[in-house]
Design an enzyme around this catalytic site. Structure first.
Site, short mmCIF file in Angstrom:
data_model
loop_
_atom_site.label_atom_id
_atom_site.label_comp_id
_atom_site.label_asym_id
_atom_site.label_seq_id
_atom_site.Cartn_x
_atom_site.Cartn_y
_atom_site.Cartn_z
N LYS A 111 -32.06 16.56 -20.07
CA LYS A 111 -31.53 15.73 -21.15
C LYS A 111 -30.48 16.51 -21.90
O LYS A 111 -30.52 17.75 -21.93
CB LYS A 111 -32.64 15.34 -22.12
CG LYS A 111 -32.34 14.08 -22.90
CD LYS A 111 -32.61 12.87 -22.03
CE LYS A 111 -32.55 11.57 -22.81
NZ LYS A 111 -33.24 10.53 -22.04
N ASP A 151 -27.48 7.49 -23.02
CA ASP A 151 -28.72 7.44 -23.79
C ASP A 151 -28.34 6.90 -25.18
O ASP A 151 -27.33 6.19 -25.29
CB ASP A 151 -29.36 8.84 -23.84
CG ASP A 151 -30.82 8.81 -24.27
OD1 ASP A 151 -31.67 8.41 -23.47
OD2 ASP A 151 -31.12 9.16 -25.43
N1 GLU Z 1 -31.29 7.84 -20.80
C1 GLU Z 1 -32.03 7.01 -19.93
C2 GLU Z 1 -33.51 7.35 -19.99
O1 GLU Z 1 -33.99 7.89 -20.96
C3 GLU Z 1 -31.47 6.99 -18.51
C4 GLU Z 1 -31.41 8.31 -17.82
C5 GLU Z 1 -30.62 8.25 -16.51
O2 GLU Z 1 -30.25 7.19 -16.07
O3 GLU Z 1 -30.42 9.33 -15.95
O4 GLU Z 1 -34.25 7.05 -19.11
#
Ligand code: GLU
Length: 421
Positions: A111, A151
């Site tokens: 993340k 996100d």
């Molecule tokens: N940010 C989104 C999540 O928390 C998607 C993450 C992604 O697609 O890599 O799942």
């Protein structure tokens, strides 16, 4: 376990560790395996100097945490928010590891975050922050290393700038470095709606298991961003009554149900849901404790805590956000027989379609929206079924069951890879 720490409830990283420990005992993870999984593999903190439109320089702080890549490249979004902390990003990275594993897609977890308030930035400043942050983390990201995505407060345009910056530094177009891109750059149809759609599939799956019909059920949604607004529309189309929704400014309520298509139009014009005709004002706090069939927290972490868990009157909670319920609150909800569909399963639709985008890009062969949505449903349904199977077998709540599936998969892969050297 050894070195038992005192955990602080509103620290998401402490919550993430506690959730892992809760399941470690059940699946009899060894002390060494647990020790391995407790540690993110890599954490990068960067300074992001940016020339603001007024000519002044500001230095923002950004993070990329890579928790685990045992099952495949690191994967996870980037958020822009004034309250981003390293512990939050750590927690979100670990949750991504479990999320990818529970839906069985070949990714690990990571993340990123930049401490900034996009509401107070111009579009040009936002672009410069994105590009400089990308440059700073480009040493650890890449299409087969670590693939960011949208996100909180980030979107397709921001992914486009990330792709461009990374590509410019490598002298050729590398669309696979991010997912959630604009369609014109190789984004997948259905990606924008995917998380909200996955939340909706999860609602339908749990209702089916309880032999309940969606028609006429009262639904409350906290957050009207990419996840909450799409879930609202899809559930409305299926016949649910969306009685309350909220955004950062507060909530609106109508016991007869809000007209969601009109609300979407209103919110796109006015930015916020406040003062929507035929609705009463309510606070975000009040919204969470409304009597309803399904409550969907689709905003940020730490919304359901020991402070309000005993006041929750929803029958089912479907977590659209990451980490909205603390482990302490979970125990209270369990004792009240409130069903909680955990984030790592309920909101996995986003990363599943990110995976589809990456696969389509790698093959340079693109699917129709219908194919994307059908394949997403297959993955969400079979993950739900497998979690149910583990839930019945171990007689645990849904969160523990989802963790059993996820952590066992990662632990098994870990055994096969061994520890280098
Ligand atoms: N940010 C989104 C999540 O928390 C998607 C993450 C992604 O697609 O890599 O799942």
């Amino acid at each position: 376990m050894k070195n038992k720490k005192k955990y602080i409830q509103d620290n998401p990283w402490h919550s993430a560790l506690k959730q892992l420990e809760n399941v470690a005992k059940i699946i009899k993870l060894s002390e060494s395996e647990l020790e391995y999984l407790r540690h993110p593999r890599r954490e990068l903190t960067v300074s992001v100097p940016v020339k603001m439109d007024d000519g002044n320089l500001r230095v923002f702080t950004g993070y990329r945490v890579q928790h685990n890549d045992i099952r495949g490249p690191y994967k996870g979004g980037i958020r822009f928010h004034p309250e981003v902390t390293i512990d939050e990003v750590r927690a979100l990275a670990m949750w991504m590891t479990w999320k990818s594993a529970v839906v069985n897609i070949p990714y690990g977890g990571a993340k990123g975050g930049v401490v900034c308030d996009p509401d107070k930035l111009t579009i040009r400043e936002l672009e410069r922050i994105t590009r400089r942050f990308t440059n700073e983390i480009s040493i650890i990201i890449g299409p087969s290393k670590d693939v960011p995505a949208p996100d909180v407060n980030t979107n397709a345009q921001i992914m486009g700038w990330i792709m461009d910056t990374y590509s410019m530094n490598h002298e050729f177009a590398i669309p696979g470095v991010v997912t959630g891109k604009p369609i014109s750059l190789g984004g997948s149809l259905g990606r924008r709606e995917a998380t909200g759609r996955g939340v909706t599939f999860t609602c339908m799956n749990i209702l089916k298991k309880l032999n309940k019909d969606i028609k006429g059920l009262n639904v409350v949604i906290q957050g009207f961003g990419n996840v909450g607004s799409v879930a609202a529309q899809l559930l409305y189309d299926l016949g649910a009554k969306i009685i309350a929704v909220s955004d950062v400014k507060g909530g609106i309520y109508n016991s007869n149900g809000l007209n969601i298509p009109k609300l979407l139009e209103y919110a796109s014009k006015n930015r916020y849901v406040e003062d929507f005709p035929q609705s009463e004002k309510i606070s975000n706090k009040q919204l969470l404790t409304l009597k309803c069939d399904i409550l969907i927290p689709a905003a940020l972490e730490n919304q359901i805590t020991t402070e309000n868990a005993d006041k929750i009157k929803a029958k089912i909670i479907v977590e659209g956000a990451n980490g909205p319920t603390t482990p302490e609150a979970d125990e209270i909800l369990n004792s009240k027989n409130i069903i909680v569909m955990p984030d790592i399963l309920a909101n996995a639709g986003g990363v599943v379609v990110s995976y589809f985008e990456w696969v389509q890009g790698n093959q340079e062969y693109f699917w129709t929206e219908e194919e994307v949505n059908t394949k997403l449903k297959q993955i969400m349904d079979s993950a739900f079924e497998y979690v149910c199977h583990k839930k019945d077998k171990h007689k645990v709540d849904f969160r523990r069951a989802a963790y059993i599936v996820a952590v066992s998969r990662v632990a098994e892969a870990m055994k096969h890879r061994g520890i280098y050297p």
